[in-house]
Design a protein around this motif. Structure first.
Motif, short mmCIF file in Angstrom:
data_model
loop_
_atom_site.label_atom_id
_atom_site.label_comp_id
_atom_site.label_asym_id
_atom_site.label_seq_id
_atom_site.Cartn_x
_atom_site.Cartn_y
_atom_site.Cartn_z
N GLU B 12 28.95 40.32 32.83
CA GLU B 12 28.73 40.87 31.49
C GLU B 12 29.68 40.23 30.49
O GLU B 12 30.88 40.42 30.57
N HIS B 13 29.11 39.49 29.58
CA HIS B 13 29.88 38.86 28.49
C HIS B 13 31.15 38.18 28.99
O HIS B 13 32.24 38.35 28.43
N LEU B 14 31.02 37.43 30.04
CA LEU B 14 32.18 36.80 30.66
C LEU B 14 32.67 35.63 29.79
O LEU B 14 31.89 34.75 29.42
N THR B 15 33.96 35.65 29.46
CA THR B 15 34.53 34.60 28.63
C THR B 15 35.86 34.18 29.23
O THR B 15 36.60 35.03 29.73
N LYS B 16 36.12 32.89 29.22
CA LYS B 16 37.42 32.41 29.70
C LYS B 16 37.96 31.36 28.76
O LYS B 16 37.29 30.36 28.49
N LEU B 51 32.60 30.42 38.63
CA LEU B 51 32.64 30.75 40.05
C LEU B 51 34.00 31.31 40.45
O LEU B 51 34.10 32.29 41.20
N ARG B 52 35.05 30.68 39.92
CA ARG B 52 36.40 31.11 40.27
C ARG B 52 36.71 32.49 39.70
O ARG B 52 37.49 33.25 40.27
N MET B 53 36.08 32.83 38.58
CA MET B 53 36.27 34.19 38.05
C MET B 53 35.60 35.20 38.97
O MET B 53 36.12 36.28 39.22
N ILE B 54 34.43 34.83 39.51
CA ILE B 54 33.75 35.76 40.42
C ILE B 54 34.57 35.93 41.69
O ILE B 54 34.70 37.03 42.23
N THR B 61 39.04 36.15 30.27
CA THR B 61 39.66 36.53 29.01
C THR B 61 38.96 37.77 28.46
O THR B 61 39.57 38.63 27.87
N ALA B 62 37.65 37.83 28.70
CA ALA B 62 36.89 39.01 28.29
C ALA B 62 35.70 39.14 29.21
O ALA B 62 35.30 38.19 29.86
N GLY B 63 35.11 40.34 29.25
CA GLY B 63 33.91 40.54 30.04
C GLY B 63 34.20 41.20 31.37
O GLY B 63 35.36 41.39 31.75
N HIS B 64 33.12 41.51 32.08
CA HIS B 64 33.25 42.23 33.34
C HIS B 64 32.39 41.61 34.43
O HIS B 64 31.37 40.99 34.14
N ILE B 65 32.83 41.81 35.67
CA ILE B 65 32.07 41.33 36.81
C ILE B 65 31.77 42.53 37.71
O ILE B 65 32.69 43.29 38.04
N TYR B 66 30.51 42.67 38.09
CA TYR B 66 30.13 43.74 39.00
C TYR B 66 29.56 43.13 40.25
O TYR B 66 28.76 42.19 40.18
N ILE B 67 29.98 43.62 41.38
CA ILE B 67 29.36 43.20 42.63
C ILE B 67 28.76 44.46 43.23
O ILE B 67 29.49 45.41 43.54
N GLY B 68 27.44 44.48 43.38
CA GLY B 68 26.76 45.66 43.90
C GLY B 68 27.13 46.90 43.11
O GLY B 68 27.55 47.89 43.69
N ASP B 73 36.74 43.81 38.47
CA ASP B 73 37.73 43.18 37.58
C ASP B 73 39.16 43.32 38.08
O ASP B 73 39.96 42.40 37.98
N ALA B 74 39.47 44.49 38.63
CA ALA B 74 40.86 44.74 38.99
C ALA B 74 41.19 44.30 40.41
O ALA B 74 42.33 44.41 40.84
N GLN B 75 40.19 43.79 41.14
CA GLN B 75 40.45 43.45 42.54
C GLN B 75 40.98 42.03 42.69
O GLN B 75 40.42 41.09 42.14
N PRO B 76 42.04 41.87 43.49
CA PRO B 76 42.52 40.52 43.79
C PRO B 76 41.54 39.82 44.74
O PRO B 76 40.72 40.50 45.37
N PRO B 77 41.63 38.50 44.86
CA PRO B 77 40.65 37.75 45.66
C PRO B 77 40.51 38.31 47.08
O PRO B 77 39.40 38.39 47.59
N TYR B 78 41.65 38.72 47.69
CA TYR B 78 41.55 39.14 49.09
C TYR B 78 40.87 40.46 49.27
O TYR B 78 40.52 40.83 50.37
#
Ligand SMILES: Nc1ncnc2c1ncn2[C@@H]1O[C@H](COP(=O)(O)OP(=O)(O)OP(=O)(O)O)[C@@H](O)[C@H]1O
Ligand SMILES: [Mg+2]
Lengths: 564, 357
Positions: B12-16, B51-54, B61-68, B73-78
């Motif tokens: 959603e409105h992902l910006t970097k 891809l790296r943001m996902i 910088t702005a926007g949100h990512i949803y998985i299922g 947004d607040a989760q670290p890669p691991y």
């Protein structure tokens, strides 16, 4: 890939083929022979004499028994034991601290990272013996802090703890630089892949980052091992009764003239240092992990919790503060009557500059001669080992780098043994000082030139030969101009090293051929503190001029002067 | 390995921004669970960054990512249910194949038995049996690629992220491995996002292709839709050779339109994208034919003729000076028009869509 099934000739015929090719070019063949001869004379011959002398009895016959007897002398055992303990503590300690510093400066968000990196490495250009002199003036028997401020009567900085403290602090700049380089070369992909697979920061650090950096950390540790074993100056000044091999060998030969015992001690010194050197080479030769995959983007910069971040910052500040306070004390000592007893300002100590013009002349001329001759030798040797193929090529490269692994004391003793007798009789001459300086510093210059040559397109060389230029002409007009900056760098390396050669020069000088550095050292040991510091500042000045010169001439960073 | 849990991914409105550079600009789209989406675009357009943001390696910088439906947004890669296959593979050189593949399970403290089973089935799936104790550098490029894939899959991710995973392989292997990746993704039913800058690779692999340019998402759709109905000239050119011909609107209706191009009336199956009346049609080279000059069509002259095996590619110049590229498939020697010959270009009577220009 075209897979022509080539029939490999037997190794013997291959070597013969190479020999035949070289023999067709007399200039090349003669150059190889001459360089090989020089390497033998300067490095192999003196060092093997040291080992051989240890195996000789009074009558001059070879005997191992004799060696064994010498080794049972308490003096030898004590020196070996002390050196062993010193290595056991100093090497891991220095490596751990330097690795930590290198890591936080490369891979974390510690505040003022750039500035810190510069401040941490700056001591590499401090005047000679800044650490040792500062330590004595601040923490010595009559030191500013221990005596004047704290009023301690029984505290002594002399002994093993003093040596370890100095060696650990002084190894940080160079070692952390090497380790930093290793961390910086780790591909970020590796760490991210691990994180992506679910590993947390600390886990990534210990299962991926450190294992990948391990070869670099180990080679830094081995370099430190060699320098701890070889260190002559530090134990001489702050050892006081804590005898180590490097110092003991020197005393046996210079004060009691016991060559047999001296050479036995030297052999004990030589073996572990050579072991360190060989292990170092082996590590470098193995394919390094860090270059396995393509475009490395450098490691992840880890963010630390704020309190750890500031704790780390504080630690770095402490190191920097320590180093610079030593430097401040150094200047204070040079400009006062007797720091910290008598703080009257005076320039008297600098009269030592005028009393030692002869020494300065000696130092400058022997260093200059060594630098020019050694620089050319290193460039020619580098050319031969990178661009020519002949039997013994690898060996020549190895021997050219070998002096790194030979403690200065051993070189000094070796040169006495080799050149004090027929047909040479060179002791007491400038010539022997020049030779030992070349032998001592050729590895740095060699590596600089080899690195530059390896980046040269091989066809440049071949094109020139193809167009009809001779080997000599090709070398002088094509190769040298192309590796000009490392050639100059090599010369300056040797010069700088020669100016501050203590451990081997001190055995080879006579009153006529005394040097600034050995005079400074003599001042230090006889307690003429201010005079020693003044001479140290003289050498410091020369170094600064050199640094400016090197940046002008080669357009490279002055810090490269200190990198291996 | 049986079918996995797959999750949809929603941006959603992902910006970097990297300092002043906008690497990704307001990108929004939704990937249905189990689909393979290719992200394509020219170099530097922000594919890797997206891809790296996902994956959680770059902070948007702005926007949100949803998985299922869960905001990550607040989760670290691991902690994210994603697994990435790196362009460089990033195989750990100090570990064997087995250790590499089992790494993700070991950090999760799975029991040894379970680890063994999972690793073996992953290695079997990718036909890597027998290589367990090899070190990565003893493997061929294709094998390394498959180890990287096995290592990512063994953690049972809900979303697989692949950043130009084939760019280190040679052309033939590339075609083979991409088929394997596609089959595997179908078999596992996993959601996958695949970055490439090869348009053909994207089309042959994906359920949906997303085209990016200068940080923006320009068009998302099924490969065939994108090819047939590019929304602008950039996409039209990016996804294949295109002749872009300006047209004059004759009749605009709610469902379709009639336009005139080069004096030829063309029916368009969809309404024009805007009302301002400036349109163009995309005429793919294979949509046109060449006939001898005496037939009906637009008069033109052959400028170049290039024999490409299955087709001959002509560049012809019309009377008005417009250059058109025309492919004639299945060429025979009799039908060859040599350079300089006058010909008639036959345009299609119908095109799938219009471009706003
Ligand atoms: N860490 C970074 N710092 C600054 N700028 C960056 C960084 N990473 C990417 N960029 C910039 O962001 C833009 C997009 O980069 P990105 O790597 O996402 O492109 P890409 O589409 O993957 O290109 P390619 O096909 O070449 O891999 C580029 O202009 C790049 O220079
Ligand atoms: Mg990319």
């Amino acid at each position: 890939m075209a897979t022509s099934v080539a029939v490999r000739p037997a190794p013997g015929t291959e070597i013969l083929g190479k020999l035949r090719r070289i023999a067709r070019e007399p200039v090349l063949a003669l150059t190889i022979l001459a360089v090989a001869g020089l390497l033998f004379l300067l490095i192999v011959y003196p060092v093997s004499l040291v080992a051989l002398w240890g195996l000789r009895d009074q009558a001059g016959n070879f005997s191992i028994d004799n060696f064994a007897v010498l080794w049972q002398r308490p003096i030898v055992q004590k020196a070996i034991w002390n050196t062993f303990v010193l290595v056991l503590i100093s090497v891991p300690l220095g490596t751990i601290v330097a690795t930590f510093v290198g890591y936080v400066l490369t891979c974390t968000d510690v505040p003022a990272r750039r500035l810190m990196r510069i401040l941490i490495t700056l001591p590499m250009i401090f005047p000679p013996f800044t650490g040792a002199m500062g330590l004595l003036m601040l923490f010595g028997r009559r030191g500013l802090i221990t005596y004047d401020i704290l009023g301690l009567e029984n505290f002594s900085i002399y002994g093993m703890h003093g040596i370890i403290l100095l060696q650990t602090i002084e190894c940080i700049p160079l070692l952390s630089l090497i380790v930093s380089g290793t961390f910086a070369a780790i591909s970020r992909d590796m760490e991210e892949a691990a994180e992506d697979l679910g590993a947390r920061r600390l886990r990534v650090l210990f299962t991926i980052t450190f294992p990948l950096a391990l070869p670099g950390i180990l080679s830094a540790a081995l370099l430190h091992l060699i320098s701890v074993i070889s260190d002559f100056g530090t134990p001489m000044i702050v050892g006081k009764g804590f005898s180590v091999l490097a110092v003991e060998a020197y005393s046996q030969i210079m004060y009691t003239y016991d060559l047999a015992l001296g050479t036995a001690l030297c052999t004990a010194l030589l073996v572990p240092a050579l072991f360190g050197f060989i292990a170092y080479h082996y590590l470098l030769g193995r394919r390094s992990y860090v270059t396995v995959t393509g475009a490395a983007r450098g490691p992840i910069i880890h963010t630390m919790p704020w309190f750890i971040k500031w704790l780390v910052f504080l630690f770095l500040c402490l190191i920097v503060f320590w180093n610079f306070s030593q430097l401040a004390v150094y200047f204070a000592g040079a400009f006062t009557k007797l720091f910290p007893r008598d703080l009257t300002f005076t320039l008297d100590h600098f009269q030592e500059w005028f009393r030692t013009t002869k020494q300065l002349q000696n130092s400058l001329s022997t260093s200059m001669a060594a630098a020019l001759a050694g620089g050319v030798l290193a460039a020619v040797l580098a050319y031969l080992v990178t661009k020519q193929d002949f039997p013994g090529r690898k060996l020549m490269d190895y021997i050219g780098t070998l002096p790194w692994g030979i403690p200065g004391t051993v070189k000094g003793v070796g040169y006495i043994l080799a050149f004090n007798f027929a047909p040479f009789f060179w002791t007491g001459t400038y010539f022997i000082l020049i030779l030992v300086n070349i032998a001592r510093s050729i590895p740095l210059a060699l590596r600089a030139n080899v690195a530059a040559l390896q980046q040269l397109d091989p066809s440049l060389d071949e094109a020139s030969l193809d167009l009809g230029a001779s080997r000599v002409r090709t070398f002088v007009q094509i190769i040298l101009p192309l590796i000009r900056s490392s050639f100059i760098l090599g010369i300056i390396y040797i010069f700088k090293d020669a100016m501050t050669n203590l451990s081997s020069a001190i055995m080879l000088i006579t009153p006529r051929t005394e040097l600034v550095y050995t005079t400074m050292f003599a001042n230090m040991t006889k307690g003429a503190q201010g005079d020693a510091l003044a001479l140290g500042l003289e050498i410091f000045l020369i170094n600064i001029v050199l640094l400016l010169l090197i940046t002008r001439l080669t357009k490279r960073s002055p810090l490269e002067l200190f990198q291996i | 390995m049986e079918t996995r849990k797959a999750s949809s991914v929603r941006l959603e409105h992902l910006t970097k921004m990297f300092g002043a550079i906008t690497a990704v600009s307001d990108v929004s789209f939704e990937i249905p669970a189990g689909a393979l989406v290719c992200l394509v675009g020219p170099s530097g357009c922000g594919k890797t960054t997206t891809l790296r943001m996902i994956g959680g390696f770059e902070e948007p910088t702005a926007g949100h990512i949803y998985i299922g439906n869960q905001c990550v947004d607040a989760q670290p890669p691991y902690d994210r249910p994603t697994a990435m296959v790196f362009q460089s593979y990033a195989l750990f050189p100090h570990m064997t194949v087995y250790e590499n593949v089992s790494y993700g399970l070991r950090v999760r403290h799975k029991p040894t038995r379970e680890i063994e089973e999972c690793v073996h089935s992953a290695l079997a799936l990718l036909e890597l049996q027998g290589l367990e104790s090899k070190s990565p550098r003893q493997l061929s490029g294709g094998q390394q690629q498959r180890v990287a894939l096995a290592r990512a899959l063994v953690t049972e991710p809900e979303v697989l992220l692949l950043d130009e995973p084939l760019s280190n392989l040679d052309a033939q292997l590339r075609v083979r491995v991409r088929g394997e990746i596609r089959a595997l993704q179908r078999q596992l039913g996993i959601t996958a996002i695949y970055v490439t800058h090869d348009q053909e690779e994207a089309f042959s692999l994906s359920d949906f292709t997303a085209i990016m340019q200068a940080g923006k998402l320009i068009q998302v759709g099924k490969p065939m839709d994108i090819y047939r109905r590019p929304t602008n000239t950039f996409v039209a050119h990016f996804v294949g050779l295109s002749n872009i011909v300006h047209v004059e609107a004759l009749e605009v209706r709610a469902q379709d339109a009639t336009v005139r191009a080069l004096d030829h009336v063309i029916h368009v199956a969809v309404p024009p994208p805007s009302r301002d009346g400036k349109f163009a049609v995309v005429l793919r080279p294979e949509m046109m034919h060449l006939c001898p000059a005496d037939r009906d069509g637009i008069a033109a002259r052959v400028k170049t003729a290039t024999f490409l095996g299955p087709l001959i590619r002509y560049v012809v110049v019309t009377g008005a000076g417009l250059e058109l590229t025309v492919d004639v498939t299945n060429p025979t020697a009799e039908q060859l028009f040599s350079e300089g010959t006058a010909v008639a270009v036959h345009l299609p009577d119908q095109v799938p869509g219009l471009l706003a220009v």
